[in-house]
Design a protein around this motif. Structure first.
Motif, PDB file in Angstrom:
ATOM      1  N   TYR A 106       0.660  -1.535  -0.114  1.00 48.64           N
ATOM      2  CA  TYR A 106      -0.425   0.452  -0.474  1.00 48.64           C
ATOM      3  C   TYR A 106       0.885   1.455   0.294  1.00 48.64           C
ATOM      4  CZ  TYR A 106      -4.449  -1.927   0.332  1.00 48.64           C
ATOM      5  OH  TYR A 106      -5.276  -3.131   0.000  1.00 48.64           O
ATOM      6  N   LEU A 107       2.173   1.332   0.262  1.00 48.33           N
ATOM      7  CA  LEU A 107       2.757   2.663   0.557  1.00 48.33           C
ATOM      8  C   LEU A 107       4.311   2.384  -0.284  1.00 48.33           C
ATOM      9  CD1 LEU A 107       3.067   2.948   4.462  1.00 48.33           C
ATOM     10  CD2 LEU A 107       2.016   4.295   2.713  1.00 48.33           C
ATOM     11  N   GLY A 108       4.086   1.338  -1.034  1.00 50.16           N
ATOM     12  CA  GLY A 108       5.437   1.652  -1.248  1.00 50.16           C
ATOM     13  C   GLY A 108       7.304   0.290  -0.370  1.00 50.16           C
ATOM     14  N   HIS A 109       7.349  -0.160  -1.537  1.00 50.78           N
ATOM     15  CA  HIS A 109       8.884  -0.400  -0.640  1.00 50.78           C
ATOM     16  C   HIS A 109      10.163   0.061   0.193  1.00 50.78           C
ATOM     17  CE1 HIS A 109       7.875  -4.300  -3.055  1.00 50.78           C
ATOM     18  NE2 HIS A 109       8.383  -3.769  -4.056  1.00 50.78           N
ATOM     19  N   ASP A 110      10.070   1.241   0.175  1.00 50.51           N
ATOM     20  CA  ASP A 110      10.965   2.006   0.439  1.00 50.51           C
ATOM     21  C   ASP A 110       9.745   3.269   2.008  1.00 50.51           C
ATOM     22  OD1 ASP A 110      13.149   3.740   1.117  1.00 50.51           O
ATOM     23  OD2 ASP A 110      12.055   5.588   0.634  1.00 50.51           O
ATOM     24  N   ALA A 111       8.841   3.755   1.409  1.00 53.27           N
ATOM     25  CA  ALA A 111       8.412   3.974   2.183  1.00 53.27           C
ATOM     26  C   ALA A 111       7.674   3.208   3.387  1.00 53.27           C
ATOM     27  CB  ALA A 111       7.099   4.459   1.824  1.00 53.27           C
ATOM     28  N   SER A 112       7.088   1.621   3.613  1.00 52.37           N
ATOM     29  CA  SER A 112       7.009   0.926   3.796  1.00 52.37           C
ATOM     30  C   SER A 112       8.366   0.971   5.223  1.00 52.37           C
ATOM     31  CB  SER A 112       6.539  -0.398   3.423  1.00 52.37           C
ATOM     32  OG  SER A 112       7.587  -1.142   2.182  1.00 52.37           O
ATOM     33  N   ARG A 113       9.376   0.636   4.165  1.00 49.97           N
ATOM     34  CA  ARG A 113      10.689   0.455   5.440  1.00 49.97           C
ATOM     35  C   ARG A 113      10.875   1.403   5.997  1.00 49.97           C
ATOM     36  NH1 ARG A 113      15.512   2.456   5.293  1.00 49.97           N
ATOM     37  NH2 ARG A 113      14.768   3.905   3.222  1.00 49.97           N
ATOM     38  N   ARG A 114      10.377   2.687   5.684  1.00 49.07           N
ATOM     39  CA  ARG A 114      11.052   3.950   6.459  1.00 49.07           C
ATOM     40  C   ARG A 114       9.721   4.238   8.051  1.00 49.07           C
ATOM     41  NH1 ARG A 114      13.039   8.356   4.592  1.00 49.07           N
ATOM     42  NH2 ARG A 114      14.588   7.674   2.542  1.00 49.07           N
ATOM     43  N   VAL A 115       8.860   3.520   7.576  1.00 48.88           N
ATOM     44  CA  VAL A 115       7.399   2.891   8.639  1.00 48.88           C
ATOM     45  C   VAL A 115       7.493   2.222   9.372  1.00 48.88           C
ATOM     46  CG1 VAL A 115       4.897   2.614   9.144  1.00 48.88           C
ATOM     47  CG2 VAL A 115       5.341   4.747   6.525  1.00 48.88           C
ATOM     48  N   MET A 116       8.170   1.380   8.885  1.00 45.85           N
ATOM     49  CA  MET A 116       8.742  -0.137   9.750  1.00 45.85           C
ATOM     50  C   MET A 116       9.586  -0.150  11.019  1.00 45.85           C
ATOM     51  SD  MET A 116       6.366  -2.143   9.241  1.00 45.85           S
ATOM     52  CE  MET A 116       6.812  -4.376   9.843  1.00 45.85           C
ATOM     53  N   SER A 117      10.369   0.760  10.507  1.00 48.12           N
ATOM     54  CA  SER A 117      11.640   1.223  11.127  1.00 48.12           C
ATOM     55  C   SER A 117      11.329   2.355  12.220  1.00 48.12           C
ATOM     56  CB  SER A 117      12.940   1.664  10.650  1.00 48.12           C
ATOM     57  OG  SER A 117      12.065   3.393   9.501  1.00 48.12           O
ATOM     58  N   GLY A 118       9.755   2.655  12.522  1.00 52.24           N
ATOM     59  CA  GLY A 118       9.846   4.063  13.324  1.00 52.24           C
ATOM     60  C   GLY A 118      10.058   5.366  13.007  1.00 52.24           C
ATOM     61  N   GLU A 119       9.585   5.502  11.168  1.00 56.06           N
ATOM     62  CA  GLU A 119       9.388   7.415  11.225  1.00 56.06           C
ATOM     63  C   GLU A 119       8.045   6.622  10.922  1.00 56.06           C
ATOM     64  OE1 GLU A 119      11.873   8.607   7.988  1.00 56.06           O
ATOM     65  OE2 GLU A 119      13.128   7.408   8.169  1.00 56.06           O
ATOM     66  N   ILE A 120       6.910   7.354  12.134  1.00 51.73           N
ATOM     67  CA  ILE A 120       5.984   7.729  11.866  1.00 51.73           C
ATOM     68  C   ILE A 120       4.909   8.903  12.413  1.00 51.73           C
ATOM     69  CG2 ILE A 120       5.653   4.835  11.797  1.00 51.73           C
ATOM     70  CD1 ILE A 120       5.074   5.177  14.920  1.00 51.73           C
ATOM     71  N   LEU A 121       5.813   9.994  13.073  1.00 52.71           N
ATOM     72  CA  LEU A 121       5.799  11.070  13.316  1.00 52.71           C
ATOM     73  C   LEU A 121       4.843  11.123  12.669  1.00 52.71           C
ATOM     74  CD1 LEU A 121       8.076  11.737  15.990  1.00 52.71           C
ATOM     75  CD2 LEU A 121       5.704  10.640  16.608  1.00 52.71           C
ATOM     76  N   ARG A 122       3.526  12.590  12.349  1.00 55.37           N
ATOM     77  CA  ARG A 122       3.206  13.115  11.693  1.00 55.37           C
ATOM     78  C   ARG A 122       3.773  14.445  11.732  1.00 55.37           C
ATOM     79  NH1 ARG A 122      -2.404  17.107  11.969  1.00 55.37           N
ATOM     80  NH2 ARG A 122      -1.541  17.128  14.138  1.00 55.37           N
ATOM     81  N   GLY A 123       4.322  15.311  10.109  1.00 54.18           N
ATOM     82  CA  GLY A 123       5.332  16.225   9.825  1.00 54.18           C
ATOM     83  C   GLY A 123       6.771  16.021   9.935  1.00 54.18           C
ATOM     84  N   THR A 124       6.638  14.633   9.758  1.00 50.95           N
ATOM     85  CA  THR A 124       8.474  14.153  10.564  1.00 50.95           C
ATOM     86  C   THR A 124       8.642  13.770   8.623  1.00 50.95           C
ATOM     87  OG1 THR A 124       8.161  12.863  11.778  1.00 50.95           O
ATOM     88  CG2 THR A 124       9.951  12.427  10.121  1.00 50.95           C
ATOM     89  N   THR A 125       9.216  14.842   7.572  1.00 54.32           N
ATOM     90  CA  THR A 125      10.121  14.808   6.655  1.00 54.32           C
ATOM     91  C   THR A 125      11.612  14.880   6.105  1.00 54.32           C
ATOM     92  OG1 THR A 125       9.880  17.351   5.934  1.00 54.32           O
ATOM     93  CG2 THR A 125       7.404  15.889   5.713  1.00 54.32           C
ATOM     94  N   GLU A 126      11.787  14.482   4.874  1.00 57.06           N
ATOM     95  CA  GLU A 126      13.030  14.434   5.136  1.00 57.06           C
ATOM     96  C   GLU A 126      13.316  15.442   3.427  1.00 57.06           C
ATOM     97  OE1 GLU A 126      17.116  11.597   3.314  1.00 57.06           O
ATOM     98  OE2 GLU A 126      14.980  10.963   4.255  1.00 57.06           O
ATOM     99  N   ARG A 127      13.980  16.191   3.168  1.00 53.48           N
ATOM    100  CA  ARG A 127      14.289  16.976   2.635  1.00 53.48           C
ATOM    101  C   ARG A 127      15.539  15.725   1.336  1.00 53.48           C
ATOM    102  NH1 ARG A 127      10.502  20.783   1.458  1.00 53.48           N
ATOM    103  NH2 ARG A 127      11.676  21.456  -0.366  1.00 53.48           N
TER     104      ARG A 127
END
Length: 409
Positions: free
Chosen positions: A205-226
Motif C-alpha cells: 500500500y505504501l511502496g517498498h521504501d516508504a514501508s521500510r521507513r514506517v516499519m523502522s519508526g518514521e511514523i510521526l506526523r510532519g516528519t519529512t526529509e528533503r
C-alpha cells in the motif's frame, strides 16, 4: 533415553522456541533448527511441512518443507486460480474441512492403496507414518473449518504435517511430544508472521521504501526529509469518458490490466510508486546522482510505452477496451515523509516540484505529445539519447518562469 530425560529435552526445546519467537528469528532458520533439535530430543522426524496464510496481494500462503536428507525448502502459493497445487488431493484439505485437529495415517504396504497420492510418494521415500495437525489462531467458537477457505490462502492458523521412517512409525510418546510442541512453535511463527504480514501489507500500500521507513519508526506526523527526486506522473488517456461508458467492474479490470505491467516496469527500474490517483499514478526515482535518476526515469518511460502497446494488443485481441497514456518527468527537491491528520497519515512527497510535475502532465494535451519532459531531466542525456527532442519554451499554469520542454520522439 528415559521418558523423564526426553521430557526434560522437550521442555528445553519449548523454552528455546519461545526465545526464538521473542528475538524474531526468521522462519527458515527457526524451522530448520527446530527440526534438528527435535531429532536430538528423540523425535524420529524424516520430514516436516509447515504452512501459513500470507497477507500479500499476489501470494496466498507460504510453506516450509524440511527433509532430514536435504534440508529446508520454501514454497509460495500464488493467488492465481489457474495454478493447480494439488490441494484437492491433499490430506491437509480433509483436515481443514473437518472438525478435527489431527489426522494420522500409517504408511505400510498392507494399507495401500492410500486415499491421498502424497502418502504413496512419502512411503516411496521411506516414510512409515504420517501425522498432520492444525492449530487455529482464531479465538472463540471459530475453527479453521468454519472460516471461508481458499486453497491459495490458508485459514488463520498453522498447518503442520510430520513423517517418520522409524520401523514402527510414531509412538504415542512421539505424538504427545508433537502435540506439546505445536502450540509453542505456532506462537513463535505467528509472532514472526505478524511482522511479515505488516511489512508485506505496508509495502503493497505504501511502496517498498516508504514501508521500510514506517516499519523502522518514521511514523510521526510532519516528519519529512528533503530529497532530490525525478518525479513521474503517469495518466491513462480518456478515463473520464471510459468510466462513463463502461460498468464499474470493467473499469477496475481495465485499470488493473494497465497498472500491473506499468508498476512492474517502474519498480524494475528502481522507481517507487507512491500513490495511485484514480486513472494515474505518482512515482519517484531517487539516486545520489540526479542524472542517474533521470536516466532510470527515461528508461522507464520508454519501457512503459512498450508494455502499454503490448497490453493494448492483448486487450484488443480479446475484444476489450483499450486506451493510451500520457507521462511527464520533472526533477526537483521534495519533502518526503508523513503528511495528514492526527490518526490518518500518508507517506508521500509534496512541494513545488510535485505541483510543477502535475502542471507538466497537463501540458501533454496542450502540446499534443504523450510524453513531456523537463529540461533538467532531459539535458544531461541529450548527447546519448537522440530521441529527446525539444518542444520549445512554455509557460506553465501557476509557475512564473518559462520552461523548455522535451519529448521522446
Amino acid at each position: 533415553m528415559t521418558r523423564e530425560t526426553r521430557s526434560d529435552q522437550i521442555d528445553a526445546l519449548c523454552r528455546w522456541i519461545i526465545q526464538q519467537g521473542v528475538i524474531g528469528t526468521p522462519f527458515d532458520a527457526l524451522i530448520e533448527a527446530f527440526c534438528e533439535r527435535a531429532i536430538a530430543a528423540g523425535l524420529p522426524l524424516l520430514r516436516a511441512n509447515l504452512s501459513m496464510r500470507a497477507q500479500h496481494p499476489s501470494i496466498g500462503a507460504f510453506a516450509y518443507r524440511w527433509k532430514r536428507t536435504s534440508g529446508l525448502l520454501h514454497e509460495e502459493y500464488q493467488r492465481d486460480p489457474s495454478i493447480v497445487y494439488g490441494w484437492d488431493a491433499s490430506p491437509l484439505k480433509r483436515l481443514v474441512e473437518s472438525d478435527e485437529t489431527e489426522f494420522r495415517h500409517r504408511l505400510t504396504p498392507d494399507l495401500q492403496p492410500f486415499s491421498y497420492p502424497v502418502l504413496d510418494e512419502l512411503m516411496s521415500q521411506g516414510a512409515t507414518d504420517y501425522f498432520a495437525q492444525q492449530l487455529s489462531f482464531v479465538g472463540g467458537p471459530d475453527t479453521l473449518a468454519s472460516l471461508p477457505f481458499d486453497p491459495r490462502a490458508s485459514a488463520m492458523g498453522l498447518l503442520a504435517s510430520w513423517t517418520t521412517d522409524a520401523p514402527e512409525g510414531f509412538t504415542e510418546a512421539d505424538l504427545d511430544d508433537l502435540r506439546t510442541l505445536l502450540p509453542v512453535l505456532g506462537l513463535a511463527l505467528k509472532s514472526n508472521a505478524n511482522y511479515r504480514m505488516a511489512r508485506d501489507l505496508l509495502s503493497a500500500y505504501l511502496g517498498h521504501d516508504a514501508s521500510r521507513r514506517v516499519m523502522s519508526g518514521e511514523i510521526l506526523r510532519g516528519t519529512t526529509e528533503r530529497i532530490s527526486a525525478v518525479i513521474l506522473m503517469f495518466d491513462l488517456s480518456g478515463f473520464t469518458r471510459l468510466s462513463e461508458t463502461l460498468d464499474g467492474n470493467a473499469v477496475v479490470d481495465m485499470l488493473n490490466a494497465y497498472y500491473a505491467p506499468v508498476v512492474e516496469v517502474i519498480e524494475g527500474h528502481g522507481g517507487e510508486v507512491l500513490k495511485f490517483l484514480g486513472d494515474g499514478l505518482l512515482a519517484v526515482f531517487v539516486r545520489d546522482d540526479e542524472a542517474e535518476a533521470g536516466a532510470a526515469a527515461l528508461d522507464t518511460v520508454e519501457a512503459i510505452r512498450a508494455v502499454m502497446a503490448d497490453t493494448d494488443a492483448h486487450r484488443a485481441g480479446e475484444g476489450l477496451t483499450v486506451t493510451g497514456c500520457t507521462m511527464a518527468l520533472y526533477a526537483g527537491e521534495v519533502a518526503y515523509g508523513n503528511i495528514g491528520g492526527r490518526n490518518r497519515l500518508d507517506f508521500t512527497v509534496i512541494g513545488p516540484a510535485v505541483n510543477t510535475a502535475a502542471r507538466l502532465s497537463a501540458m501533454c494535451a496542450h502540446v499534443d505529445q504523450p510524453v513531456v519532459i523537463s529540461a533538467r531531466v532531459a539535458r544531461p542525456h541529450l548527447a546519448d539519447r537522440p530521441a529527446l527532442v525539444s518542444l520549445g519554451q512554455y509557460r506553465l499554469r501557476g509557475v512564473a518562469e518559462r520552461h523548455e520542454l522535451f519529448t521522446l520522439d
